[in-house]
Design a protein around this motif. Structure first.
Motif, PDB file in Angstrom:
ATOM      1  N   CYS A 160       0.236 -14.253  50.967  1.00  0.00           N
ATOM      2  CA  CYS A 160      -1.161 -13.861  51.080  1.00  0.00           C
ATOM      3  C   CYS A 160      -1.270 -12.425  50.621  1.00  0.00           C
ATOM      4  N   SER A 161      -1.852 -12.199  49.443  1.00  0.00           N
ATOM      5  CA  SER A 161      -1.898 -10.814  48.974  1.00  0.00           C
ATOM      6  C   SER A 161      -2.984 -10.019  49.682  1.00  0.00           C
ATOM      7  N   CYS A 162      -4.019 -10.688  50.200  1.00  0.00           N
ATOM      8  CA  CYS A 162      -5.050  -9.917  50.914  1.00  0.00           C
ATOM      9  C   CYS A 162      -4.466  -9.245  52.149  1.00  0.00           C
TER      10      CYS A 162
ATOM     11  N   SER B  52      -4.159 -15.809  55.053  1.00  0.00           N
ATOM     12  CA  SER B  52      -5.256 -16.702  54.662  1.00  0.00           C
ATOM     13  C   SER B  52      -6.558 -16.413  55.401  1.00  0.00           C
ATOM     14  N   THR B  53      -6.690 -15.216  55.970  1.00  0.00           N
ATOM     15  CA  THR B  53      -7.962 -14.893  56.618  1.00  0.00           C
ATOM     16  C   THR B  53      -8.802 -13.956  55.763  1.00  0.00           C
ATOM     17  N   GLY B  54      -8.309 -13.646  54.540  1.00  0.00           N
ATOM     18  CA  GLY B  54      -9.099 -12.806  53.641  1.00  0.00           C
ATOM     19  C   GLY B  54      -9.894 -13.691  52.705  1.00  0.00           C
ATOM     20  N   CYS B  55      -9.489 -13.708  51.421  1.00  0.00           N
ATOM     21  CA  CYS B  55     -10.242 -14.494  50.448  1.00  0.00           C
ATOM     22  C   CYS B  55      -9.985 -15.982  50.632  1.00  0.00           C
ATOM     23  N   GLY B  56      -8.904 -16.332  51.321  1.00  0.00           N
ATOM     24  CA  GLY B  56      -8.623 -17.742  51.577  1.00  0.00           C
ATOM     25  C   GLY B  56      -7.900 -18.440  50.435  1.00  0.00           C
ATOM     26  N   GLY B  57      -7.700 -17.736  49.336  1.00  0.00           N
ATOM     27  CA  GLY B  57      -7.115 -18.356  48.148  1.00  0.00           C
ATOM     28  C   GLY B  57      -5.696 -18.851  48.344  1.00  0.00           C
ATOM     29  N   CYS B  58      -5.006 -18.310  49.331  1.00  0.00           N
ATOM     30  CA  CYS B  58      -3.606 -18.669  49.509  1.00  0.00           C
ATOM     31  C   CYS B  58      -3.439 -19.886  50.419  1.00  0.00           C
TER      32      CYS B  58
HETATM   33  S1  FES Z   1      -4.648 -14.186  49.471  1.00  0.00           S
HETATM   34 FE1  FES Z   1      -4.544 -14.813  51.528  1.00  0.00          FE
HETATM   35  S2  FES Z   1      -6.533 -14.578  52.180  1.00  0.00           S
HETATM   36 FE2  FES Z   1      -6.659 -13.771  50.178  1.00  0.00          FE
END
Ligand code: FES
Ligand code: SRM
Ligand SMILES: Cc1cc2nc3c(=O)[nH]c(=O)nc-3n(C[C@H](O)[C@H](O)[C@H](O)COP(=O)(O)OP(=O)(O)OC[C@H]3O[C@@H](n4cnc5c(N)ncnc54)[C@H](O)[C@@H]3O)c2cc1C
Ligand code: SF4
Lengths: 123, 849
Positions: B420-422, B451-457
């Motif tokens: 998760c990069s966010c 996965s609590t930021g953009c959710g992309g991961c």
């Molecule tokens: S990469 Fe994990 S929440 Fe955005």
């Protein structure tokens, strides 16, 4: 219908058994509603290790505020028979009338008598 | 010793910093926020124009800060720092002493020094107030122009377009987003954006802004080059950002070569008592204009203060975004500037897709990538890049459409891989959370923040958690309820394999039986098993042996309403209905005094029937040619349609005809949750097919199939599954898809959630349904054929059987209905009385007859 009404005397109080319906009208594992002197009662036929038993509680669901408990799904919570209200799913004990999901709520429990294939409610 | 800690700036990074210090009682914290309100989510600022409120974006509240013991002040900016006496002076004249100071002042939009840049109508795009000004300015305006064709400029252009303005973008450089894209990518992006109706002027330098001479527009922009100009009402500058480093400059702190407050890896400035984090800070002379690196800096500064070092190590600036609906991705070195870099490119002029993959001279490592128009392989490319994974023999697979190579498997990633990069969560941290007792994605999210930021991961996270659980030999507890240790899928297989046809049989053979004989199932397992049995054997649902298993809605073939009465919904396939049938419904409704409403599913709902009235009502409806609409069942509900080619001037196929075919085919099918479908006659999509479990949209050549969409609580657009199908293939795919869903989904799991939880997701589903990778295609079709073949209208069947009709008595010992149910008349129809109305018994109240 010629069945004699079984009357019972308990602790000096005269009780009355009201004829509801033939046992065959009930379906094992589910409920029906009956009208007894203007009060709505929910009856459930359950199979037990020693034959069938009928349980009766008030039909009115105090949480959903509607006369629907007879139409809930019957089940058990750790062996205690319950019905789950069809409106918002709170479970009521068929033995004690207690609501298992809200300690402040109970419904009346009625005594049932099975005699000669007929269901009576004891008042 | 308590330290007086002062934070200047309450943007996203300043807020994240404060979160790191929660519970650290060594500090007495004062917060000086320049904006009038606490921190908000600037990244999602544009959503203000699509319906979000300021409250939705809030990250903090005054009350939260207060309860954390923080002295938070808003709307009073710091105007000077005295590093010798360690005090700060604010705009309103307060003087605030500090032992440690954190500067989190962020940045401000750069407004090019053009004459007239301060005329009314010239705005910027950074704060909540900016957006209010833009909204107000757009109110009377016709044309809006964004100066700057970078990432933010294009986001702003999208906002102007959504506000209904004719939108222009003026960019000085020869291409759009030239930080993140190469020339080709930027050209493709420009073409796509122009196709959406935005006018793009690249290579155009604005020299002056004047009040317009004409009445039509408010302003005139003059460009370099004789006579070039553009009239507009509104100008939004989005020509880059500049760090808020003025305070620091004046306090004598060292500033980076290109601005920004110079910091060490611990985010300490040239004054050891002062830290700087976020967009105002420069690390190795670089400023990071994204929120994730800012968060890392906040953690580094907090780590240093708490003596738990977490040095900042630079950050990956890769981005994936949807700009005006166009997918754009940029990974690492987009231009391939490194010595010896090799580039693979893919160009699809029809779909307007451009992709470029930059690899090292030996072809073993991903250096960067550009993706325009299709970001499907972004995650895969990013993982190869971030973890310097050795590339497969044919790296082009990473950008070629339809290639097998997708995400590297969970196993191939190193422990240090950032998943998760966010939130900066590594594979190792996820593994540790799982070993520490987090037995599912939800728990791991709560524990690590992944996965609590953009959710992309999300998908990658799930596969890692699953792999980790499997590695530890942990079996996830998926027991349906206390009565069965299997999940729905398991029970489905058992019933199928063992040919089990009743609940009691299943409970006895596979349930958790109590020695006291008190096992009766419950309201969770009974309906679930009823649905499984119905999907498998399609018995009449009111058979005595199934009777007690169903929710009241299924058991009485009608939906219970709040006062215990029921609603009646006849099936109206595709929403098509003859006048005679409309009259018949009207007559029945009138006779039984039923409240009548057109539903959201293109049919008609009749409310307020008592149990004993249901068979009477249905008798009349069936005589008029209706069938049950299964509004009560976890089953096919409606297939919405639009009029399509029969009437509509744009329609390219007979969408009503197809909707009828589909609805009549799948009516009665029982499933883990309800199913909704729609068929639209052209791409204008008037039937809203993309919000359905199964959506069909006509094309010139056939049908496009969309799957796993959802309205309701968690809306999700359906995904394009297959294109240009003929009728037969379309039906075959839907047959397989639905049966596969019925077989494998959890109880009460809509197709959207089911698909998201399938390992491999949509691709896997395509393999199973289209390529028949499991070899079960024929079996799924045969099973569907059996269900379709055994369809019967449940209401018609019920009416024929006096035994079954007994279920529809209100009382077992008295004829007629319940006269204690009370209705009130409103707008000419009955509705249930409220509790107060029942008590008051006003004139409007009438009792059921
Ligand atoms: S990469 Fe994990 S929440 Fe955005
Ligand atoms: C009648 C209707 C509203 C209306 O007046 O228009 C309606 C009424 C109910 N909806 Fe709905 N929904 C109705 C269309 C919709 C739609 C729109 C659509 O289908 O196009 C949606 C969003 C689309 C979707 O489902 O994806 C919708 C999403 C829901 C949900 C949320 C589902 C979800 O996955 O999030 C529920 C709750 C549930 O099913 O668990 C729900 C549940 C219900 C229930 C069954 C609630 C209940 O248990 O009492 C309501 C009872 C219906 C009845 O008594 O007949 N209803 N409901 C619509 C009936 C359509 C029909 O003809 O059958
Ligand atoms: C429309 C938009 C979209 C974006 N989209 C993305 C995206 O998709 N992904 C991404 O990673 N990033 C995105 N960004 C960038 C991201 O928002 C920033 O990187 C992030 O907000 C930086 O946080 P910060 O706290 O450093 O600065 P800021 O959020 O700017 O906060 C600084 C705060 O300090 C205050 N301040 C300044 N000077 C003083 C002073 N003297 N006294 C008191 N207070 C002061 C300011 O008023 C401000 O409130 C976007 C930005 C915008 C505007
Ligand atoms: S989707 Fe809309 S435009 Fe297309 S055929 Fe249907 S009604 Fe007509």
């Amino acid at each position: 219908m010629t069945t004699a009404l079984p009357a019972r005397i308990e602790a000096g109080v005269r009780r009355r058994a009201v004829l509801i319906c033939p046992e065959a009208e009930l379906v094992e594992g589910s409920g029906v509603a009956a009208l007894v002197d203007g009060t709505q009662v929910a009856l459930f036929l359950l199979r037990g290790t020693d034959g069938n038993r009928v349980h009766a509680i008030g039909n009115h669901d105090p949480v959903g505020d509607a006369p629907v408990l007879s139409r809930g799904i019957v089940g058990d919570v750790e062996g205690e028979p319950v019905v789950a209200s069809p409106l918002y799913k709170q479970r009521f004990s068929l033995i004690t009338g207690r609501c298992l999901d809200d300690a402040d709520v109970t419904v009346p429990v009625y005594r049932i008598l099975l005699s000669d294939g007929y269901v009576y409610l004891v008042r | 010793m308590t330290l007086r800690l002062v934070v200047i700036g309450n943007g996203m990074v300043g807020h994240h910093f404060l979160k790191q210090l929660v519970g650290a009682d060594r500090f007495r914290i004062t917060l000086i926020g320049g904006e009038p309100h606490p921190a908000y989510d600037r990244v999602h600022l544009s959503e203000i124009f699509s319906g979000k409120s300021a409250a939705d974006l809030a990250l903090a509240s005054r009350a939260e800060y207060e309860s954390a013991g923080i002295d938070a002040r808003f709307g009073d900016r710091a105007v000077a720092i005295d590093p010798v006496n360690r005090t700060i002076t604010t705009e309103h004249g307060s003087s605030v002493p500090y032992d440690r100071l954190v500067l989190a002042t962020g940045s401000y939009p750069f407004v090019p020094p053009i004459a007239g840049n301060d005329l009314p109508g010239c705005l910027t795009y950074r704060t909540l107030e900016d957006l209010e000004r833009i909204r107000a300015g757009a109110a009377g305006a016709r044309r809006g122009t964004v100066v700057g064709g970078g990432l933010l400029g294009l986001e702003c252009a999208n906002a102007l377009m959504n506000l209904g303005l004719e939108t222009h973008v003026v960019e000085f450089a020869p291409g759009l987003m030239n930080v993140q894209l190469d020339t080709e990518g930027s050209t493709m992006l420009k073409r796509k954006i122009e196709a959406l109706g935005i006018r793009v002027h690249t290579g155009t330098a604005t020299q002056a802004i004047e009040r317009a001479a004409s009445e039509e527009y408010a302003l005139t922009m003059r460009f370099a080059g004789a006579g070039d100009s553009l009239d507009t009402d509104l100008i939004v500058f989005s020509a880059g950002i500049r760090p808020h480093d003025g305070l620091a400059r004046e306090a004598g702190l060292i500033i980076g070569e290109r601005g920004g407050i110079a910091v060490s890896a611990d985010c300490v400035t040239s004054d050891p008592h002062i830290y700087a984090i976020g967009e105002c800070a420069a690390w190795q002379n670089r400023i990071f204009g994204l929120v994730a690196p800012g968060y890392r800096m906040a953690e580094a500064a907090a780590g240093h203060l708490l003596e738990e070092p977490a040095p900042f190590q630079g950050a990956d600036m890769s981005t994936k975004l949807k700009l005006l609906g166009v997918d754009v991705g940029s990974v690492g070195d987009a231009q391939g500037a490194v010595e010896g870099a090799l580039a693979y490119t893919f160009h699809d002029p029809v779909r307007q897709v451009y992709k470029r993959l930059n690899v090292s001279a030996d072809g073993r490592k991903v250096l960067g990538a550009v993706l325009v128009g299709d970001c499907e392989t972004y995650d895969a490319v990013l993982q190869y890049y971030l973890n310097t994974l050795p590339l497969p023999g044919s790296p082009e697979a990473l950008i070629l459409p339809g290639s097998e190579l997708t995400l590297p498997g969970a196993d191939s990633l190193p422990e240090s891989a950032i998943i998760c990069s966010c939130l900066n969560v590594t594979k190792g941290a996820i593994g540790a959370a799982v070993s520490g007792g987090c037995a599912g994605v939800g728990a791991v999210k709560a524990e690590t923040g992944a996965s609590t930021g953009c959710g992309g991961c999300g998908p990658l996270l799930k596969s890692i958690v699953d792999a980790e659980l499997a590695r530890l030999g942990i079996e996830v507890d998926t027991a349906l309820c206390p009565h069965f240790r299997h999940d729905r899928q398991g029970l489905f297989h058992i019933c199928q394999v063992e040919g089990i046809r009743t609940f009691d049989d299943l409970l006895e053979r596979h349930g958790n039986m109590r020695p006291d004989g008190g096992s009766r199932g419950c309201e969770v397992c009974k309906p679930a098993v009823a649905s499984i049995l119905a999907s498998l054997w399609n018995d009449y649902v009111l058979e005595k042996k199934h009777a007690g298993l169903q929710d009241t809605n299924d058991a009485r073939l009608a939906n219970m309403q709040k006062n215990g009465t029921y609603s009646v919904v006849p099936r109206i396939p595709g929403g098509e209905i003859t006048p005679d049938k409309l009259i018949a419904i009207g007559a029945v409704a009138k006779k039984y005094d039923l409240y009548t409403k057109i539903t959201g599913g293109q049919r008609i709902d009749l409310f307020g029937a008592q149990l004993h009235e249901l068979p009477l009502i249905w008798r009349e409806l069936i005589d008029a040619g209706f069938e049950t609409g299964h509004a009560y069942g976890k089953a096919l509900r409606t297939v919405k349609s639009c009029v399509g080619s029969t009437w509509c001037r744009y329609g390219v196929q007979d969408s009503v005809g197809m909707a009828l075919t589909v609805e009549n085919r799948y009516k009665g099918l029982r499933s883990p949750h309800k199913l909704k479908m729609a068929v639209s006659g052209c791409a204008r999509e008037c039937a809203e097919a993309r919000s359905k479990d199964v959506g069909v949209i006509a094309t010139e050549h056939g049908w496009n199939l969309y799957v796993c969409g959802n309205g309701g609580m968690r809306p999700r657009h359906a995904d394009l599954f297959a294109t240009d199908l003929d009728d037969e293939t379309l039906i075959r795919y839907i047959d397989r898809l639905l049966m596969f869903y019925v077989r494998t989904a959890d109880r009460l799991q809509r197709t959207s959630v089911w698909m998201e939880n399938l390992e491999g997701g949509l691709d896997y589903l395509r393999q199973v349904i289209i390529e028949d990778s499991l070899g079960i295609g024929a079996e799924l079709e045969a099973q569907m054929a059996r269900v379709i073949g055994s369809y019967q209208c449940e209401w018609a069947a019920t009416l024929e059987d006096p035994e079954r009709l007994k279920k529809f008595r209100t009382f077992v010992n008295a004829a007629g209905g319940d006269d204690q149910i009370v209705f009130v008349r409103e707008r000419g129809q009955r509705r249930p009385a409220t509790a107060e109305e029942r008590l008051l018994h006003t004139d409007r109240v009438e009792e059921a007859s």
